[in-house]
Design an enzyme around this catalytic site. Structure first.
Site, PDB file in Angstrom:
ATOM      1  CD  GLN A   1       0.642  -8.920  -2.640  1.00 27.40           C
ATOM      2  OE1 GLN A   1       1.267  -9.541  -3.476  1.00 27.40           O
ATOM      3  NE2 GLN A   1      -0.611  -8.580  -2.820  1.00 27.40           N
TER       4      GLN A   1
ATOM      5  CE  LYS B   1       2.350  -2.537  -4.311  1.00 28.99           C
ATOM      6  NZ  LYS B   1       2.127  -2.176  -2.913  1.00 28.99           N
TER       7      LYS B   1
ATOM      8  N   GLY C   1      -4.632  -4.367  -3.703  1.00 31.25           N
ATOM      9  CA  GLY C   1      -5.631  -3.333  -3.957  1.00 31.25           C
ATOM     10  C   GLY C   1      -4.878  -2.079  -4.334  1.00 31.25           C
ATOM     11  CG  HIS C   2      -2.351  -1.974  -6.919  1.00 29.73           C
ATOM     12  ND1 HIS C   2      -1.577  -2.589  -7.862  1.00 29.73           N
ATOM     13  CD2 HIS C   2      -1.996  -2.530  -5.736  1.00 29.73           C
ATOM     14  CE1 HIS C   2      -0.797  -3.490  -7.270  1.00 29.73           C
ATOM     15  NE2 HIS C   2      -1.037  -3.477  -5.986  1.00 29.73           N
TER      16      HIS C   2
ATOM     17  CG  ASP D   1      -1.859  -1.230   1.203  1.00 31.72           C
ATOM     18  OD1 ASP D   1      -2.242  -1.688   0.108  1.00 31.72           O
ATOM     19  OD2 ASP D   1      -2.154  -1.747   2.304  1.00 31.72           O
TER      20      ASP D   1
HETATM   21  P1  GDP Z   1      -0.721   0.250  -3.582  1.00 28.22           P
HETATM   22  O1  GDP Z   1      -1.356  -1.006  -3.094  1.00 28.22           O
HETATM   23  O2  GDP Z   1       0.737   0.307  -3.329  1.00 28.22           O
HETATM   24  O3  GDP Z   1      -1.059   0.568  -5.009  1.00 28.22           O
HETATM   25  O4  GDP Z   1      -1.342   1.410  -2.697  1.00 28.22           O
HETATM   26  P2  GDP Z   1      -2.888   1.601  -2.335  1.00 28.22           P
HETATM   27  O5  GDP Z   1      -3.574   2.125  -3.543  1.00 28.22           O
HETATM   28  O6  GDP Z   1      -3.438   0.413  -1.670  1.00 28.22           O
HETATM   29  O7  GDP Z   1      -2.793   2.706  -1.194  1.00 28.22           O
HETATM   30  C1  GDP Z   1      -2.264   3.961  -1.439  1.00 28.22           C
HETATM   31  C2  GDP Z   1      -3.383   4.997  -1.173  1.00 28.22           C
HETATM   32  O8  GDP Z   1      -2.811   6.281  -1.085  1.00 28.22           O
HETATM   33  C3  GDP Z   1      -4.395   5.085  -2.301  1.00 28.22           C
HETATM   34  O9  GDP Z   1      -5.647   5.388  -1.765  1.00 28.22           O
HETATM   35  C4  GDP Z   1      -3.878   6.242  -3.167  1.00 28.22           C
HETATM   36  O10 GDP Z   1      -4.922   6.918  -3.845  1.00 28.22           O
HETATM   37  C5  GDP Z   1      -3.289   7.134  -2.118  1.00 28.22           C
HETATM   38  N1  GDP Z   1      -2.109   7.910  -2.547  1.00 28.22           N
HETATM   39  C6  GDP Z   1      -1.109   7.539  -3.372  1.00 28.22           C
HETATM   40  N2  GDP Z   1      -0.174   8.508  -3.427  1.00 28.22           N
HETATM   41  C7  GDP Z   1      -0.598   9.486  -2.607  1.00 28.22           C
HETATM   42  C8  GDP Z   1      -0.040  10.749  -2.199  1.00 28.22           C
HETATM   43  O11 GDP Z   1       1.042  11.146  -2.604  1.00 28.22           O
HETATM   44  N3  GDP Z   1      -0.793  11.472  -1.296  1.00 28.22           N
HETATM   45  C9  GDP Z   1      -1.977  11.044  -0.797  1.00 28.22           C
HETATM   46  N4  GDP Z   1      -2.609  11.824   0.070  1.00 28.22           N
HETATM   47  N5  GDP Z   1      -2.523   9.887  -1.167  1.00 28.22           N
HETATM   48  C10 GDP Z   1      -1.828   9.111  -2.046  1.00 28.22           C
HETATM   49  P1  IMO Z   2      -1.000  -4.220  -2.189  1.00 30.60           P
HETATM   50  O1  IMO Z   2      -0.593  -4.755  -3.544  1.00 30.60           O
HETATM   51  C1  IMO Z   2      -0.943  -4.705   2.134  1.00 30.60           C
HETATM   52  C2  IMO Z   2      -0.954  -8.814   3.633  1.00 30.60           C
HETATM   53  C3  IMO Z   2      -2.178  -9.264   4.405  1.00 30.60           C
HETATM   54  C4  IMO Z   2      -1.556 -10.258   5.355  1.00 30.60           C
HETATM   55  C5  IMO Z   2      -0.478 -10.918   4.510  1.00 30.60           C
HETATM   56  C6  IMO Z   2      -0.894 -12.251   3.908  1.00 30.60           C
HETATM   57  O2  IMO Z   2      -2.275  -3.482  -2.209  1.00 30.60           O
HETATM   58  O3  IMO Z   2       0.134  -3.483  -1.579  1.00 30.60           O
HETATM   59  P2  IMO Z   2      -2.500 -12.880   1.896  1.00 30.60           P
HETATM   60  O4  IMO Z   2      -3.968 -12.665   1.704  1.00 30.60           O
HETATM   61  O5  IMO Z   2      -1.644 -12.295   0.833  1.00 30.60           O
HETATM   62  O6  IMO Z   2      -2.162 -14.323   2.155  1.00 30.60           O
HETATM   63  O7  IMO Z   2      -2.161 -12.115   3.277  1.00 30.60           O
HETATM   64  O8  IMO Z   2      -0.168  -9.991   3.480  1.00 30.60           O
HETATM   65  N1  IMO Z   2      -1.224  -8.273   2.295  1.00 30.60           N
HETATM   66  C7  IMO Z   2      -1.175  -6.979   1.990  1.00 30.60           C
HETATM   67  N2  IMO Z   2      -0.956  -5.896   2.764  1.00 30.60           N
HETATM   68  N3  IMO Z   2      -1.120  -4.549   0.807  1.00 30.60           N
HETATM   69  C8  IMO Z   2      -1.300  -5.629   0.004  1.00 30.60           C
HETATM   70  O9  IMO Z   2      -1.318  -5.547  -1.342  1.00 30.60           O
HETATM   71  C9  IMO Z   2      -1.390  -6.915   0.601  1.00 30.60           C
HETATM   72  N4  IMO Z   2      -1.601  -8.153   0.125  1.00 30.60           N
HETATM   73  C10 IMO Z   2      -1.485  -8.987   1.175  1.00 30.60           C
HETATM   74  O10 IMO Z   2      -2.787  -8.188   5.060  1.00 30.60           O
HETATM   75  O11 IMO Z   2      -0.908  -9.575   6.396  1.00 30.60           O
HETATM   76 MG    MG Z   3      -2.862  -1.627  -1.810  1.00 29.84          MG
END
Ligand code: GDP
Ligand code: IMO
Ligand code: MG
Length: 423
Positions: free
Chosen positions: A221, A16, A40-41, A13
């Protein structure tokens, strides 16, 4: 070099998806090489929010998305993701590896039953069946996505696995009753949607690399969730770090050029496991990170744990993955804090000071962060490096110095355009 990788340098999270969306403008192919719909992106483009789980994040830029052989694919989730995007006017162009493994309903049932059986020692998985699916792959009983096109083979494998898994579930005390016929029927219904996308993606990627096409590898991840190099057993079941880039795509190490590490300006983690810089979410800076950063999991809706930036963690990822560039995200979330801390080492109870992650988990759990303090900043200027306040630049320059990687992007908000490109 035509292949660039984007890797999460923490526990996931990091942002990416947003970074891949930006880089995808210049890419021909965007490739997922590991993981499944545990990811979840979130992308925010022109005020529209897109939450992607399986489809590579180049889709909003209209780029071809490749789901590589190292991925695990829940065919029902994928078909829904395709139709949800279509309903919003985006028709994904996909290529799905025929050697990717299918997540089937028995994988989720086992994921759930195993977590329940572990009690307090549960991993806190996303419950999507990721671990059990990769376990089947390693046990050589997995179902390939390509098996969808071979009904007899599919029938045999699913029936055999359902019998095995039913025995396991019953032994674990689960009341779940698996139904092979229902699973096969449901698979038949989604096959026409997936069939046109199924192909040998290794050949496709090798040919694209040979032709000099621009390929973007999208990590899911983060490096600390890597099966080998993360905080085992509190990890996911795939190679999220460098190994996965090659084994999960079919590209060779020498074909990969820049590796961009995505680093949140603080740290978050979902699920169980040690987290040295963790803060309370109820008060102070931890509350600010959670609330202002909207730190709620995209996949499961769980509150993410929050804490200060940990450069021992980031450097673990830098070393493992060969990260040479960084995207620092969510700097804006720290706006207004008087003081910002960065962990540079761990103080161990026996007096040792470590600048690496201890390989023993119990030892890691005892690590106390050693912090360097930085003055906070009020805002981040007008979107240029030059307009950023000195305090913010000092914090970023420190990250650059300590990691040895150049900073390419700084995130100042969730929107695609809320990004400072550092030249
Ligand atoms: P990922 O799994 O690495 O793709 O990250 P996620 O999408 O799960 O979580 C990142 C969250 O932060 C998302 O809700 C993005 O919209 C948000 N985000 C990404 N870059 C920024 C930033 O520079 N500032 C803020 N405030 N939010 C951001
Ligand atoms: P993105 O791509 C954050 C974590 C779960 C748990 C562990 C194992 O959005 O960064 P799993 O279901 O993969 O067997 O769970 O990994 N986990 C993540 N944490 N972001 C993710 O994906 C994750 N995908 C799995 O919370 O601790
Ligand atoms: Mg994510």
């Amino acid at each position: 070099m035509a292949v660039t990788a984007v890797i999460g340098a923490q526990w996931g999270d990091e942002g990416k998806g947003k970074v891949v969306d930006i880089l995808a403008e210049r890419a021909d192919l965007v490739v997922r090489f590991q993981g499944g719909n545990n990811a979840g992106h979130t992308l925010v483009v022109d005020g529209q929010v897109y939450k992607l789980h399986l489809i590579p994040s180049g889709v909003v830029q209209g780029k071809v998305g490749v789901i590589g052989n190292g991925c695990v694919v829940d065919p029902f989730v994928l078909v829904k993701e395709i139709s949800d995007l279509k309903a919003r006017g985006i028709t994904p162009q996909l290529r799905i590896s025929d050697r990717a493994h299918l997540i089937l309903p028995y994988h989720q049932a086992i994921d759930k039953a195993e977590e329940e059986a572990k009690g307090a020692a549960k991993v806190g998985t996303t419950g999507r069946g990721i671990g059990p699916c990769y376990a089947d792959k390693a046990s050589r009983i997995g179902v390939h996505a390509g098996d969808l096109l071979h009904p007899k083979r599919l029938d045999e494998k699913v029936k055999q696995n359902v019998a095995l898994k039913q025995a396991l579930l019953t032994a674990l005390g689960s009341k779940e009753r698996l139904d092979a016929a229902a699973t096969l029927k449901a698979l038949q219904a989604v096959t026409p949607t997936l069939q046109p996308f199924l192909t040998d993606t290794v050949q496709l990627l090798q040919a694209a690399a040979e032709a000099g096409e621009s390929i973007l590898l999208e990590g899911a991840q983060g490096a600390m969730l890597d099966l080998d190099h993360g905080t085992y057993p509190y990890v996911t079941s795939s190679a999220t770090a460098s190994g996965g880039m090659c084994s999960g795509s079919g590209l060779a190490p020498r074909q990969i050029g820049d590796v961009i590490g995505v680093v949140k300006a603080y740290t978050t983690r979902v699920g169980s496991g040690p987290f040295p810089t963790e803060l309370s979410l109820e008060k102070g800076p931890g509350e600010v990170m959670s609330r202002v950063g909207a730190e709620v999991g995209t996949t499961t809706g769980r509150k993410r744990r929050c804490g200060w930036l940990d450069l021992v963690v980031v450097n673990h990822a830098v070393n493992l993955c060969g990260i040479n560039q960084l995207a620092i995200t969510k700097m804006d979330v720290l706006n207004g804090l008087h003081e910002v801390l960065v962990c540079t080492a761990y103080q161990m109870p026996d007096g040792r000071k470590l600048t690496h992650i201890p390989s023993d988990l119990d030892e890691f759990a005892k690590a106390k962060p050693v912090y360097q303090s930085f003055a906070g900043w009020k805002d981040l200027g007008d979107g240029t490096w030059e307009s950023m306040p000195t305090e913010a630049r000092k914090f970023l320059q420190f990250i650059r110095e300590k990691t040895g990687a150049t900073i390419k992007f700084v995130g100042t908000g969730p929107g695609r355009e809320q990004t400072v490109v550092v030249r």
